[in-house]
Design an enzyme around this catalytic site. Structure first.
Site, short mmCIF file in Angstrom:
data_model
loop_
_atom_site.label_atom_id
_atom_site.label_comp_id
_atom_site.label_asym_id
_atom_site.label_seq_id
_atom_site.Cartn_x
_atom_site.Cartn_y
_atom_site.Cartn_z
N LYS A 23 45.40 -6.63 47.68
CA LYS A 23 44.90 -7.97 48.04
C LYS A 23 46.09 -8.91 48.06
O LYS A 23 47.10 -8.67 47.39
CB LYS A 23 43.88 -8.47 47.01
CG LYS A 23 42.95 -9.51 47.56
CD LYS A 23 41.82 -8.86 48.35
CE LYS A 23 40.90 -9.86 48.96
NZ LYS A 23 39.72 -9.20 49.56
P1 NAD Z 1 34.90 -17.63 54.51
O1 NAD Z 1 36.08 -18.44 54.18
O2 NAD Z 1 34.61 -17.28 55.93
O3 NAD Z 1 33.56 -18.31 53.92
C1 NAD Z 1 33.42 -18.70 52.58
C2 NAD Z 1 32.18 -19.59 52.51
O4 NAD Z 1 31.90 -19.92 51.15
C3 NAD Z 1 32.35 -20.93 53.24
O5 NAD Z 1 31.12 -21.23 53.90
C4 NAD Z 1 32.61 -21.91 52.11
O6 NAD Z 1 32.27 -23.23 52.44
C5 NAD Z 1 31.68 -21.32 51.07
N1 NAD Z 1 31.94 -21.78 49.71
C6 NAD Z 1 33.11 -21.90 49.06
N2 NAD Z 1 32.92 -22.38 47.82
C7 NAD Z 1 31.58 -22.55 47.69
C8 NAD Z 1 30.74 -23.02 46.66
N3 NAD Z 1 31.25 -23.40 45.48
N4 NAD Z 1 29.41 -23.06 46.88
C9 NAD Z 1 28.88 -22.67 48.04
N5 NAD Z 1 29.62 -22.21 49.06
C10 NAD Z 1 30.95 -22.17 48.89
O7 NAD Z 1 35.03 -16.30 53.61
P2 NAD Z 1 34.32 -14.89 53.83
O8 NAD Z 1 35.27 -14.03 54.57
O9 NAD Z 1 32.93 -15.08 54.32
O10 NAD Z 1 34.31 -14.36 52.34
C11 NAD Z 1 33.27 -14.71 51.42
C12 NAD Z 1 33.29 -13.71 50.26
O11 NAD Z 1 33.12 -12.40 50.78
C13 NAD Z 1 34.59 -13.66 49.46
O12 NAD Z 1 34.29 -13.33 48.12
C14 NAD Z 1 35.35 -12.51 50.10
O13 NAD Z 1 36.31 -11.93 49.23
C15 NAD Z 1 34.18 -11.56 50.38
N6 NAD Z 1 34.44 -10.54 51.40
C16 NAD Z 1 34.82 -10.89 52.66
C17 NAD Z 1 35.04 -9.89 53.61
C18 NAD Z 1 35.38 -10.20 55.03
O14 NAD Z 1 35.45 -9.25 55.84
N7 NAD Z 1 35.59 -11.44 55.42
C19 NAD Z 1 34.90 -8.54 53.24
C20 NAD Z 1 34.50 -8.23 51.94
C21 NAD Z 1 34.27 -9.23 51.03
#
Ligand code: NAD
Length: 420
Positions: A104
């Site tokens: 990561k």
């Molecule tokens: P992103 O940046 O696209 O979206 C994150 C979202 O969370 C946004 O809508 C943001 O406003 C919201 N957010 C942040 N803090 C918040 C809070 N306190 N309360 C409510 N909403 C809040 O990120 P993503 O890629 O969707 O990733 C989200 C999660 O999924 C992370 O934990 C990431 O590690 C995990 N993840 C992502 C992927 C991927 O392919 N993108 C894969 C596996 C896991």
């Protein structure tokens, strides 16, 4: 005090190691990241001033293959968080049985305070500074929180300039025009949907009668919401960092997604013109809503010992990494709430990243049907592997997923033998 994310992951590893009587040497190997790099990244801001940011890349394990993991831009990003996320990546790849270890990366920064040009300079300089340890057979980055296909395109360009040739397989989650894979952007949300539908089936629940609340409306949350609504589920509440929306009859997810896709950058839910019958609620109210399923898809440590007792959802599917602390997980399990853990539920992204890496190496690209069918096949196999262990041992899905992962990683370390 809220248990730290990294302590939570390590405690789960320790419990699992004890349960499966893992050799203490192998336990130590799995507990410790192989390599940790901290970089100080200077960039010239648009106003001509120089600002130095701190960035990280952690490679947790290469026992089962090259390290793989996303890059996150967030003001709270720190080394312990990146170590926790890298460790979960190793476990996730093992559960999905893709031939990768875990890594990561992240930069401590606030993307809302940076212009696009500054983001591009920051990304390219960071890519150059972690270049000594990344590589298409060593460590392959991907998008995570606040990074996307465009960010990956910049990294690919920086590495290609250094190497003097176009390097397609250095990152995944790239734009389609630069060797990305069809279905990668949607893959994590699609995987969350597949897991949600499978647990409904196993528990004999009708998805059309299910209500779902989703925390986080970025890549994972918004795509998961859209796909689940298309399966007939009612999405009654969603939130992002700016606000939360609630409608017991179901929100119009397609309209919200469409609006956010055409609004400015970064798109925020509070800018969406609220519809009749939709109600604005707080983020903590959203977590405590009575629903069939809660999907935390924002950040880690959202459900802790402070609020685990107030969760009313019957099932939790972890779209985010580490949204439930280890101690809160114990409370939820005792209360009979099923939790489909992150290392199973959100592995869709890394599975399609694996497809993208394979396609890049072969320079031969699949159609969307092939991507989605292979994703579904692998996700259902891992879901059912975890389900069988959980049922046989009468343990939670998280404990079962950790057992599956730790056994595979330990076996790989054992088979390779310790070098030298
Ligand atoms: P992103 O940046 O696209 O979206 C994150 C979202 O969370 C946004 O809508 C943001 O406003 C919201 N957010 C942040 N803090 C918040 C809070 N306190 N309360 C409510 N909403 C809040 O990120 P993503 O890629 O969707 O990733 C989200 C999660 O999924 C992370 O934990 C990431 O590690 C995990 N993840 C992502 C992927 C991927 O392919 N993108 C894969 C596996 C896991």
């Amino acid at each position: 005090m809220v248990q730290s994310f990294y302590d939570s992951v390590l405690e789960q590893i320790d419990d699992t190691a004890q349960r499966i009587h893992l050799n203490s040497g192998l336990h130590q190997v799995i507990r410790n990241p192989e390599r940790q790099l901290t970089v100080s990244i200077p960039i010239e801001q648009d106003d001509g001033q120089i600002h130095v940011f701190t960035g990280y890349r952690v490679q947790h394990s290469s026992a089962r293959g090259p390290c793989k993991g996303g890059i996150r831009y967030h003001p709270n990003t720190n080394l312990d968080e990146v170590k926790a996320l890298a460790t979960l990546m190793t476990l996730k790849c093992a559960v999905a049985n893709v031939p990768f270890g875990g890594a990561k990366g992240g930069i401590q920064c606030d993307p809302t305070q940076l212009s696009k040009k500054e983001m591009q300079r920051l990304t390219k300089r960071y890519a150059a500074m972690i270049l000594p340890i990344i590589g298409s057979r060593a460590d392959i980055p991907a998008p995570d929180v606040n990074t996307n296909a465009e960010t990956m395109g910049w990294i690919m360009d920086a590495v290609s300039m250094y190497e003097g040739k176009t390097v397609l397989d250095i990152v995944t989650g790239k734009p389609l025009e630069l060797g990305g894979s069809l279905g990668r952007r949607e893959a994590t949300g699609r995987g969350v949907m597949i897991n949600a539908m499978e647990i409904f089936k196993k528990k004999k629940l009708d998805p059309k009668k299910a209500t779902i609340t989703i925390q986080g409306f970025g890549n994972v949350g918004s795509i998961g919401a859209d796909l689940l609504q298309k399966q007939g589920c009612r999405i009654t509440a969603i939130s992002d960092v700016s606000c939360a929306l609630y409608n017991p009859q179901g929100l119009d997810i397609s309209a919200i997604v469409k609006y956010l896709n055409t609004s400015g950058r970064p798109p925020l839910l509070k800018e969406y013109p609220i519809k009749k019958n939709d109600e604005s609620i707080s983020n903590s109210e959203l977590l405590g809503l009575d629903s069939t399923m809660l999907i935390p898809a924002a950040l880690e440590n959202q459900i802790t010992t402070d609020n685990a007792d107030s969760i009313k959802a019957k099932i939790i599917v972890e779209g985010a990494n580490g949204p439930v602390t280890k101690k809160a997980d114990g409370i939820l399990t005792e209360r009979g709430i099923d939790v489909v853990p992150d290392i199973l539920a959100n592995s869709g992204g890394v599975i399609v990243s694996y497809f993208e890496w394979v396609q890049g190496i072969q320079s031969f690209f699949w159609d969307i049907h092939e991507v989605n069918e292979n994703l579904k096949r692998i996700m259902l196999k891992s879901f059912n592997d975890v389900w069988s262990i959980a049922k046989k041992e009468c343990i939670s899905f998280r404990e079962a997923a950790f057992i599956l992962a730790l056994k595979k990683i330990a076996r790989a370390v054992e088979l390779r033998g310790i070098f030298p």
